[in-house]
Design an enzyme around this catalytic site. Structure first.
Site, PDB file in Angstrom:
ATOM      1  CE  LYS A   1      -0.442  -0.828   4.183  1.00 25.69           C
ATOM      2  NZ  LYS A   1      -0.892  -0.796   5.056  1.00 25.69           N
ATOM      3  CD  GLN A   2       0.510   4.457  -3.127  1.00 26.22           C
ATOM      4  OE1 GLN A   2      -0.195   5.179  -2.959  1.00 26.22           O
ATOM      5  NE2 GLN A   2       1.063   4.426  -4.166  1.00 26.22           N
TER       6      GLN A   2
ATOM      7  CG  ASN B   1       4.024   6.637  -3.332  1.00 26.15           C
ATOM      8  OD1 ASN B   1       3.706   7.781  -3.058  1.00 26.15           O
ATOM      9  ND2 ASN B   1       5.207   6.340  -3.852  1.00 26.15           N
ATOM     10  CE1 TYR B   2       0.158   1.860  -5.552  1.00 27.65           C
ATOM     11  CE2 TYR B   2       2.543   2.083  -5.458  1.00 27.65           C
ATOM     12  CZ  TYR B   2       1.359   2.148  -6.166  1.00 27.65           C
ATOM     13  OH  TYR B   2       1.376   2.509  -7.480  1.00 27.65           O
ATOM     14  CG  LEU B   3       2.747  -0.651   2.204  1.00 29.60           C
ATOM     15  CD1 LEU B   3       4.006  -1.143   2.875  1.00 29.60           C
ATOM     16  CD2 LEU B   3       1.833  -1.825   1.898  1.00 29.60           C
TER      17      LEU B   3
END
Length: 893
Positions: free
Chosen positions: A229-230, A851-853
């Site tokens: 994740k972002q 960007n995704y977590l």
DNA sequence: TGCGTGACTTGCTCTGAGCCCG
DNA sequence: CGGGCTCAGAGCAAGTCACGCA
């Protein structure tokens, strides 16, 4: 084509038979073309699932790295303002407790019933309940994994609701979110994949992990699904909670309270509340949220019971109100709730701010001619300062890979020649010798390096002083950092991959190129260059940029100056992004059912949309917009060419293409048979360079996705896959143990996400050397170990230790044994380090983290497991994710 | 409906500061 | 205390996606 490729490949195994199934596709890495990393291939995992990636180091040279490169004559020094420390802690633990208490209700399910149906009421309730969810979900999953796997084979849809069924029946799709806990449905395909792998064997992870990087190994058990994740901050709470803030400030170098901090704090407090609210929402099932987006208000009510809320307030009240107001306007946090519409809020023409004050941008210093003469056909040539400046840009890039590219040189020549003029002595690049300039530059660099610390410090301070005023903006009364307030200096364009414009001159930007966006009542920034003026002044509060200019390389494009990632504006949109991804979790079951059904649709467009969506869901591919001829030739899902996919009977697809940034994507995955057959059909009668999905483009695809879930677009699947995988892996694989072991679990999950997203990096130039050094050390230690053992033997037999080392002399058997244990441990640790290094040599973990977590997953996990957040997030990430710091420990993605 | 913006997010590489080691 | 290594942060290229217009 250009890919240099590397040799690594990951092996991925996928097994997914089914939709959810555990597909495993893990790719180890891919190579980037440019970078030539290694590529990864995946193989299907066999039983064990061991996939391994092989790495070959192949060359890793990317040219890029070479040192010289940049050339910027001007050293840029910046100071970073920094800050922050995090303050999560306390609350966290405490919270945890509370949270834990929650009831066991599982959200998912609950939500299901309730949710689906709808909204508010139910939802709220749920919300309150919320936390419970995970427990339930997980359990089932894990345990049942095997079974799941089997199910996996079946279509997602099936799995959803009824595991028992087969694919065929897809459930009704459509908008309603389902929350099922269905096991797999929620899971990202990728996760499922890995999971299988994990379960079955160790998928590639295992191999990698087998030896645990950090000790974590267990992972398999849980099966590891990964998610990526972002993070971005979500808006909800605009600012960070006071605490955070304060902490931040402290760290920040800048003036302590100077305003920023202080101001921030104040304002932010209110935020906290909000944030909390958000949290609440989080718990709530997406569906619910959707339904009533309006819920916002509610949330507040729900505002947790938790203590946190309490704290916040006081100070907050005032600010709080303000904030609320602001938010409303802007559609800020509340937004998400408020915007019932779902997330989509942020985008539109909503008001983003009410007052905006800033000082514009700072320009690079003018060029200072050095007067060093380059040679043409062996003779020194006189150049004007302008000509010399461009010649210097080129000279300084001697050690980069760009110098091996004809396109780079021809583009440079073409632009430089315009400056030289047709009748210049210099008539061709081949006869030019830039060595004198190159040498001069090296000397300058060396000089700079040799400066004393004090001199360096003084320079740095001076620069900081000059930049101070540009670093901050005041948005709605809050001091916020500006991201990139420095105008890009002139240089030679360094496109990635085989960019058609590489080497072209990126000319100097002047005030007359720049449009400033600022509040109506704010003073217009003074133009820093005397005698010049800004191109235009705007007062557009529906956008967040402070300034922009047209990209000199491609005038159709813009270069924007935005607020920094730590700003509440950015945080807000970040949070919205994650909320949308979480919402997808509730819809994913139906979406999978829908596309599964369309795999065999007679309507070719529908069929292509179904297959493309499947690939995006399962492989986390990017959407793939169309590109112009004057850009590098890369593709995404919708722009895949026939030649990018090779079918391998009975049901595997081998992907090989250059994606964003010309990074090579190589992956072989098992797909459901209908998908396999559909691909064969799409390839029929086409040439290798033809579009695989000829009836499709990103706008059609996204339009379709929006019918399935409000605000859904292709990229949401990446965020969903990433965050889900992280959450899932952390939950399954974290065991009791020390902090280091837990961090190891986190890193493995992070790595899995990076692999899913194909985040690569080039192998460092010194990688091979570093590895051999480690190998040497290990060998040496092994020798030592052997000696100790021999001595121990001898001592036990009453003999004296062998030769040499006098130090051994008086060793008792106990002491020797201790030494042996220590040395063995040291060797083990070094081996692990080597493995980690090798495993990560082509995998970039940072991109997914940034960007995704969803940062709330990380923060909540840290709270639950008592891992200091600072061990996972660096200073800038802490600042960027301030909005997520007070998340409830029970938060689950 | 298709296309060309416009606004923003995502992503890799470089650079430099600080760290570790001998 | 110099050199190699690491890592955070800067830099900027390259994506995604919404929107407005014809």
């Amino acid at each position: 084509m250009m890919a240099v490729e590397a040799s690594d490949k990951l092996i991925v195994s996928d097994d997914f038979d089914d939709e959810d199934g555990p597909v495993i596709f893990k790719r180890t890495n891919t190579t980037s073309k440019k970078n030539q990393l290694s590529e990864v291939k995946k193989t299907t995992s066999s039983l064990d699932g061991q996939t391994h990636r092989k790495i070959s180091d192949k060359s890793s040279t990317n040219g890029q790295n070479s040192g010289v490169q940049k050339s910027k004559v001007i050293p840029s020094v910046k100071t970073a303002p920094t800050k922050a420390s995090i303050v999560i802690s306390k609350g966290s633990t405490s919270r945890v407790c509370s949270s834990n208490v929650k009831s066991p209700v599982v959200n998912p399910k609950a939500s299901l019933s309730g949710d689906k149906s709808r909204p508010l009421s139910g939802s709220k309730v749920l919300n309150d309940v919320k936390e419970e969810k995970h427990p339930i979900k997980h359990l089932p999953r894990e345990n049942s994994e095997d079974s799941d796997d089997e199910e996996d084979n079946k279509p997602l849809s099936l799995r959803l609701k009824m595991n028992s069924n087969h694919n065929s029946k897809a459930s009704p799709i459509v908008k309603k979110p389902i929350e099922d806990s269905d096991d797999d449905d929620d899971l990202p395909l990728s996760a499922r994949l890995s999971r299988n792998a994990g379960t079955s064997g160790s998928g590639y992870d295992h191999s990698d992990q087998k030896k645990p990087l950090l000790k974590v190994q267990k992972s398999h058990q849980g099966g590891s699904s990964t998610s990526i994740k972002q993070e971005k901050p979500i808006a909800g709470s605009v600012k960070r909670p006071p605490d955070k803030i304060s902490s931040l400030n402290s760290s920040v170098k800048k003036p302590k309270l100077s305003d920023p901090a202080s101001s921030n704090k104040i304002k932010q407090e209110p935020v906290k509340h909000e944030s909390k609210v958000d949290d609440d929402d989080d718990h709530i099932p997406i569906s619910q949220r959707l339904g009533k987006s309006s819920a916002l208000g509610n949330k507040s009510s729900s505002v947790k019971k938790i203590g946190k809320a309490v704290k916040v307030n006081k100070s907050g009240s005032t600010s709080f109100k303000k904030q609320v107001k602001k938010m409303k306007k802007s559609g800020g946090n509340s937004e998400y709730s408020k915007s019932s519409k779902l997330l989509p809020s942020s985008g539109d023409g909503q008001k983003k701010w009410t007052t905006l004050v800033h000082n514009g941008v700072i320009f690079p210093p003018p060029y200072q001619p050095h007067g060093i003469k380059m040679l043409y056909k062996g003779k020194p040539v006189n150049l004007t300062p302008e000509q010399e400046e461009v010649a210097t840009m080129f000279a300084v890039m001697r050690d980069t890979d760009y110098m091996q590219k004809e396109k780079f040189k021809s583009n440079f020549w073409s632009d430089w020649r315009k400056l030289l003029g047709k009748n210049h002595v210099i008539q061709n690049l081949a006869d030019c010798d830039f060595t004198p300039i190159y040498d001069w530059y090296q000397v300058e660099k060396e000089k700079k390096k040799q400066m004393s610390t004090d001199e360096k410090k003084a320079l740095k301070e001076e620069k900081a002083k000059q930049e101070e005023k540009y670093m901050w903006a005041i948005v709605d009364g809050v001091k916020e950092k500006v991201g990139n307030f420095r105008v890009e200096p002139p240089g030679l364009f360094r496109g990635r991959g085989e960019h058609p414009k590489m080497g072209k001159l990126k000319r100097r930007i002047r005030p007359s190129d720049i449009t400033i966006n600022i509040g109506k009542d704010a003073p217009i920034p003074e133009c820093p260059i005397p005698g010049e003026k800004w191109k235009e002044i705007k007062h557009d509060n529906t956008v967040t940029w402070l300034a922009f200019w047209n990209d000199p390389i491609n005038p159709k494009l813009f270069k924007y100056v935005f607020l920094a990632a730590s700003s509440s504006l950015k945080g807000q949109s970040d949070k919205e992004k994650y909320e949308k991804a979480r919402m997808l979790k509730n819809y994913i079951g139906n979406i999978r059912a829908a596309y599964t059904k369309d795999f065999t649709s007679k309507d070719i467009t529908r069929q292509q949309i179904a297959v493309a969506t499947y690939l995006i869901d399962k492989l986390a591919l990017r959407a793939g917009n169309e590109k112009d001829d004057d850009e590098a030739d890369t593709v995404g899902c919708c722009t895949l060419k026939v030649e990018n996919v090779t079918a391998e009977a009975p049901n595997k697809l081998q992907f090989s293409f250059l994606g964003k940034d010309s990074i090579k994507y190589e992956n072989t995955v098992e797909v459901e048979l209908p998908v396999y057959n559909a691909i064969l059909k799409f390839q029929k009668v086409k040439r290798p360079g033809d579009d695989l999905f000829d009836k499709l483009d990103t706008s059609k695809l996204n339009a379709h996705l929006k019918e399935l879930m409000p605000g859904l677009t292709a990229k949401v699947f990446r965020t969903f896959n990433a965050s889900f995988t992280l959450d899932d892996m952390l939950t399954k694989d974290t065991k009791d143990g020390d902090v280091a072991e837990k961090i190891g679990v986190y890193q493995i999950a992070n790595k899995q996400v990076a692999i899913i997203c194909n985040h690569q990096r080039s192998v460092s130039k010194s990688h091979t050397a570093q590895m051999s050094k480690l190998t040497e050390k290990i060998t040496e230690l092994q020798g030592v170990l052997k000696e100790f053992k021999t001595d121990l033997d001898r001592v036990k037999k009453g003999k004296s230790p062998l030769k040499s080392a006098e130090r051994k002399r008086n060793l008792t058997p106990e002491a020797l044994e201790k030494k042996i244990a220590q040395t063995s441990a040291k060797i083990e640790k070094m081996r692990r380090d080597m493995k980690t290094k090798e495993d990560l040599k082509t995998v970039a973990l940072g991109t997914s983290k940034i960007n995704y977590l969803d940062p709330r997953i990380t923060v909540a996990w840290c709270k639950r497991h008592e891992v200091p957040i600072e061990k996972i997030f660096n200073k800038s990430l802490l600042a960027k994710f301030a909005w997520a710091m007070d998340v409830d420990p029970d938060f689950r993605f």
